[in-house]
Design a protein around this motif. Structure first.
Motif, PDB file in Angstrom:
ATOM      1  N   CYS A 557       0.848  -1.196   0.000  1.00  0.00           N
ATOM      2  CA  CYS A 557       0.000   0.000   0.000  1.00  0.00           C
ATOM      3  C   CYS A 557       0.884   1.248   0.000  1.00  0.00           C
ATOM      4  O   CYS A 557       2.107   1.177   0.003  1.00  0.00           O
ATOM      5  CB  CYS A 557      -0.909  -0.011   1.220  1.00  0.00           C
ATOM      6  SG  CYS A 557      -0.012   0.062   2.795  1.00  0.00           S
ATOM      7  N   TYR A 558       0.244   2.418  -0.011  1.00  0.00           N
ATOM      8  CA  TYR A 558       0.961   3.684   0.099  1.00  0.00           C
ATOM      9  C   TYR A 558       0.060   4.695   0.797  1.00  0.00           C
ATOM     10  O   TYR A 558      -1.166   4.500   0.906  1.00  0.00           O
ATOM     11  CB  TYR A 558       1.415   4.193  -1.279  1.00  0.00           C
ATOM     12  CG  TYR A 558       0.294   4.541  -2.233  1.00  0.00           C
ATOM     13  CD1 TYR A 558      -0.181   5.852  -2.351  1.00  0.00           C
ATOM     14  CD2 TYR A 558      -0.296   3.566  -3.039  1.00  0.00           C
ATOM     15  CE1 TYR A 558      -1.207   6.177  -3.229  1.00  0.00           C
ATOM     16  CE2 TYR A 558      -1.315   3.880  -3.921  1.00  0.00           C
ATOM     17  CZ  TYR A 558      -1.768   5.188  -4.015  1.00  0.00           C
ATOM     18  OH  TYR A 558      -2.787   5.507  -4.888  1.00  0.00           O
ATOM     19  N   TRP A 559       0.676   5.778   1.295  1.00  0.00           N
ATOM     20  CA  TRP A 559      -0.044   6.801   2.037  1.00  0.00           C
ATOM     21  C   TRP A 559       0.132   8.164   1.377  1.00  0.00           C
ATOM     22  O   TRP A 559       1.206   8.469   0.829  1.00  0.00           O
ATOM     23  CB  TRP A 559       0.476   6.897   3.472  1.00  0.00           C
ATOM     24  CG  TRP A 559       0.193   5.707   4.321  1.00  0.00           C
ATOM     25  CD1 TRP A 559      -0.855   5.529   5.178  1.00  0.00           C
ATOM     26  CD2 TRP A 559       0.992   4.520   4.438  1.00  0.00           C
ATOM     27  NE1 TRP A 559      -0.763   4.315   5.808  1.00  0.00           N
ATOM     28  CE2 TRP A 559       0.374   3.670   5.373  1.00  0.00           C
ATOM     29  CE3 TRP A 559       2.185   4.089   3.835  1.00  0.00           C
ATOM     30  CZ2 TRP A 559       0.877   2.423   5.721  1.00  0.00           C
ATOM     31  CZ3 TRP A 559       2.695   2.847   4.179  1.00  0.00           C
ATOM     32  CH2 TRP A 559       2.046   2.033   5.098  1.00  0.00           C
ATOM     33  N   ASN A 561      -1.044  12.538   1.930  1.00  0.00           N
ATOM     34  CA  ASN A 561      -1.585  13.561   2.815  1.00  0.00           C
ATOM     35  C   ASN A 561      -1.401  14.902   2.123  1.00  0.00           C
ATOM     36  O   ASN A 561      -0.275  15.337   1.900  1.00  0.00           O
ATOM     37  CB  ASN A 561      -0.855  13.551   4.169  1.00  0.00           C
ATOM     38  CG  ASN A 561      -1.476  14.507   5.168  1.00  0.00           C
ATOM     39  OD1 ASN A 561      -2.299  15.355   4.815  1.00  0.00           O
ATOM     40  ND2 ASN A 561      -1.067  14.402   6.422  1.00  0.00           N
ATOM     41  N   LEU A 572       2.258  11.608   8.858  1.00  0.00           N
ATOM     42  CA  LEU A 572       1.764  10.233   8.872  1.00  0.00           C
ATOM     43  C   LEU A 572       0.472  10.117   9.666  1.00  0.00           C
ATOM     44  O   LEU A 572      -0.431   9.350   9.294  1.00  0.00           O
ATOM     45  CB  LEU A 572       2.831   9.298   9.457  1.00  0.00           C
ATOM     46  CG  LEU A 572       2.510   7.805   9.416  1.00  0.00           C
ATOM     47  CD1 LEU A 572       2.277   7.326   7.992  1.00  0.00           C
ATOM     48  CD2 LEU A 572       3.624   7.001  10.071  1.00  0.00           C
ATOM     49  N   ALA A 575      -2.293  11.023   7.400  1.00  0.00           N
ATOM     50  CA  ALA A 575      -2.227  10.448   6.056  1.00  0.00           C
ATOM     51  C   ALA A 575      -3.341   9.438   5.811  1.00  0.00           C
ATOM     52  O   ALA A 575      -3.860   8.819   6.738  1.00  0.00           O
ATOM     53  CB  ALA A 575      -0.872   9.789   5.834  1.00  0.00           C
ATOM     54  N   GLN A 576      -3.689   9.297   4.547  1.00  0.00           N
ATOM     55  CA  GLN A 576      -4.701   8.328   4.123  1.00  0.00           C
ATOM     56  C   GLN A 576      -4.015   7.153   3.442  1.00  0.00           C
ATOM     57  O   GLN A 576      -3.154   7.334   2.582  1.00  0.00           O
ATOM     58  CB  GLN A 576      -5.694   8.976   3.157  1.00  0.00           C
ATOM     59  CG  GLN A 576      -6.779   8.024   2.659  1.00  0.00           C
ATOM     60  CD  GLN A 576      -7.720   8.684   1.666  1.00  0.00           C
ATOM     61  OE1 GLN A 576      -7.564   9.872   1.350  1.00  0.00           O
ATOM     62  NE2 GLN A 576      -8.686   7.937   1.165  1.00  0.00           N
ATOM     63  N   GLN A 577      -4.397   5.952   3.833  1.00  0.00           N
ATOM     64  CA  GLN A 577      -3.795   4.742   3.253  1.00  0.00           C
ATOM     65  C   GLN A 577      -4.555   4.330   2.002  1.00  0.00           C
ATOM     66  O   GLN A 577      -5.783   4.357   1.953  1.00  0.00           O
ATOM     67  CB  GLN A 577      -3.809   3.603   4.270  1.00  0.00           C
ATOM     68  CG  GLN A 577      -3.197   2.318   3.752  1.00  0.00           C
ATOM     69  CD  GLN A 577      -3.137   1.234   4.807  1.00  0.00           C
ATOM     70  OE1 GLN A 577      -2.895   1.517   5.979  1.00  0.00           O
ATOM     71  NE2 GLN A 577      -3.359  -0.008   4.401  1.00  0.00           N
TER      72      GLN A 577
END
Length: 624
Positions: A557-559, A561, A572, A575-577
């Protein structure tokens, strides 16, 4: 990343069947034990003796021709000084040391009691268990056999004690503390019971079953690795004969359209009728070779970019020798990034590029962007930085190797040779993950006598490169040691002071959460430096796997913001995953910056002729 293990397992199974047929039954021996053919053992030992003698003769001949001076510094890494300082600090607080010692003895008492109870048939809970990701103790005997369970737990208890003692010393200089922590871990990893014949249950079992044939094969593997390294141990991490650059790795179709002393520029063949009018130029690190981004079709970022309609160019750096010892960081900019932009304009007519820099290539790209801004050249349309350090105040574990004494010794060695040997770089990076990149192969290759699996990523990892003396000295001193790049005017290239704060083009920054080479909390600092709009994205996994993460794999996955914050922790937290690959996110960001679609151009159709087929000849130059 999928390993081609099925064929290997089939081969191993066939070998086991052959061994079973060759075994001579004997009622006086264990029924599963193989009695090796004496003639074969004699032949193998003769071969080993001959090769060993040749290695010694070659070493003596090299010494006679180029005698090595007696070392003036018996501790080139200056580890002893750090540990002496730690010892002095510990002695200054004996109560804390006694407390730690008592705690260790209490743990051992509990372990002895539990082991005794287990031997009498009682169920007991372990005093300590290995981390779930620790593959050293995956064999069932480590848990089911009381003796090996005791060995395992005693090692883990001692490891924990050593780690706590080393990390809990008050008043130690920060650099010394990190050095003590790092080399304590190296010692702990090296002394794992899994690394030794008589304390590894799997190795003992295989030795009995094969009649010691595994150890003979392991000795042959050891000699082969010494021969490959010309007397220096170069551990085989993969079956190198399974791969060929240009055939089954680095095989995306394209052509070399430009070259100079420092690099070849590859233009890839389009797969779409129309392409975006602004080309993409990838600047890989020259610490490794570019084809980490083009291993196989399924995980090739280069192939994926071409398929998305980007006219894609990649710089393939030369593997330098002593003739290029005076090439500087300036030269990498002049003959690398700037020469690449000029060549791309000749090939396509485009005056700007969307540039992607990976690791050290990203550091060079950031420097190039500042240089272009300072000289009034509008050549970059955007910049993408993959796991790139520009603020080196917290360089991660690599900082252990950066201090005045070590750099002076390294400068002296590089001046004599003209370059830093690729093997030195490989050893440094392997030490950062010693269990995975050193000791697992010692066990597999030398103790178990197995052939290493064919693994494209490890083939690339072993294809090391050299570093020109002038460039590498500048890079280590000015950036890692002095952290000058982050300071306005701190680094001067071609007489031009660089100021990253004046870089105002759109920037996309990708970092990886488990990166031990460019820690994401350190790379994040650049978000508050560039004056243009910056998008920071955090990928799961590490320095390689977090970048080489194709959408079809659907693995990490990645995040993201969109809020601008000062600290990585705050970023972090908000942040949205997102599931899947950052590649698609980057495409959504870059496509609007890439101009209208235009008819695709074949390599060689512009002002630059085709010089040779991709991946070119520079990438095929091996360090050893």
């Amino acid at each position: 990343m999928a390993l081609p293990l099925s064929r290997e397992e089939e081969r191993v199974s066939m070998a086991d069947q052959q061994n079973s047929k060759q075994a001579t039954p004997n009622a006086d021996h264990h029924p599963d034990m193989k009695i090796p053919d004496p003639a074969e053992v004699s032949k193998a030992m003769a071969n080993i003796a001959e090769r060993s003698q040749r290695l010694v003769s070659d070493f003596l001949a090299r010494q006679a021709e180029h005698p090595e001076p007696a070392p003036t510094d018996l501790d080139p890494m200056h580890v002893g000084k750090a540990f002496m300082e730690m010892t002095a600090r510990l002695m200054a607080n004996p109560a804390r040391l006694v407390e730690a010692q008592v705690s260790l003895w209490q743990d051992y008492m509990n372990l002895w009691q539990n082991t005794a109870r287990r031997m009498f048939g009682e169920e007991t809970s372990p005093v300590i268990v290995p981390d779930k990701t620790d593959r050293r103790f995956k064999d069932d005997a480590w848990h089911e056999n009381e003796v090996f369970d005791f060995i395992k737990q005693s090692y883990l208890l001692t490891s924990r004690w050593l780690t706590n003692v080393a990390n809990d010393v008050e008043g130690l200089d920060t650099k010394d503390a990190k050095k003590v922590e790092f080399y304590t871990r190296q010692f702990i990893d090296a002394m794992a019971p899994s690394n030794f014949l008589f304390t590894n249950p799997e190795v003992l079992r295989v030795t009995v079953e094969s009649g010691g044939e595994n150890l003979l094969k392991g000795l042959e593997h050891l000699l082969s690795d010494l021969e490959r390294g010309h007397g220096r141990l170069r551990i085989s991490m993969t079956n190198e004969s399974a791969f060929e650059v240009g055939r089954n790795i680095a095989s995306t179709p394209g052509s070399v359209v430009y070259q100079n002393d420092m690099m070849q520029l590859i233009q890839y063949t389009p797969t779409t009728e129309k392409v975006k009018s602004v080309p993409v130029m990838i600047v890989p690190p020259w610490i490794n070779k570019f084809y980490i981004l083009d291993l196989r079709e399924k995980n090739s970022l280069i192939k994926w970019l071409v398929d998305q309609g980007y006219t894609t160019f990649v710089i393939s750096w030369v593997n330098p020798d002593e003739t290029l010892k005076d090439k500087s960081f300036d030269d990498y900019m002049l003959e690398g990034t700037l020469a690449g932009i000029n060549a791309i304009q000749d090939a396509t007519g485009a005056s700007k590029v969307n540039a992607i820099g990976y690791c050290l290539g990203g550091t060079l790209l950031a420097s190039t962007a500042a240089y272009l801004k300072a000289t009034g050249q509008d050549r970059l349309n955007s910049a993408t930085f993959l796991t790139t350090l520009t603020d080196f105040s917290e360089p991660g574990e690599l900082g252990v190797f950066i201090d005045e004494e070590q750099l002076d010794a390294l400068d002296e060695r590089m001046q004599k040779a003209g370059y830093l040997d690729g093997g030195d770089m490989a050893t440094t990076f392997n030490m950062l993950r010693a269990n995975d990149l050193i000791w697992s192969f010692v066990v597999n290759n030398y103790l178990l006598g197995k052939e290493p699996f064919p693994f494209d990523l490890l083939y690339w990892n072993g294809d090391s490169t050299r570093m020109p003396a002038a460039m590498h000295s500048f890079y280590l001193h000015k950036m890692y040691q002095e952290n000058k790049l982050i300071q306005p005017g701190g680094v001067v290239l071609q007489g031009v002071p660089l100021d990253l704060g004046k870089v105002d083009i759109p920037v996309y920054m990708l970092s990886c959460r488990e990166d031990h080479i460019a820690p994401w909390t350190s790379t994040f600092a650049a978000t508050n430096i560039y004056s243009g709009k910056v998008k920071f994205v955090l990928s799961a996994s590490g320095h390689i796997a977090g970048v080489v993460n194709p959408p079809v794999a659907n693995k990490y996955c990645y995040w993201t913001n969109n809020r601008k914050v000062k600290s990585p922790d705050a970023w972090l937290k908000g942040a949205q995953q997102h599931e899947g690959s950052w590649w698609t996110d980057w495409n959504e960001w870059c496509a609007p910056l890439s101009g209208p679609d235009v008819p695709a151009l074949q390599p060689g159709s512009g002002k630059l002729p085709v010089l040779e087929a991709a991946p070119g000849s520079y990438v095929k130059i091996r360090a050893v």
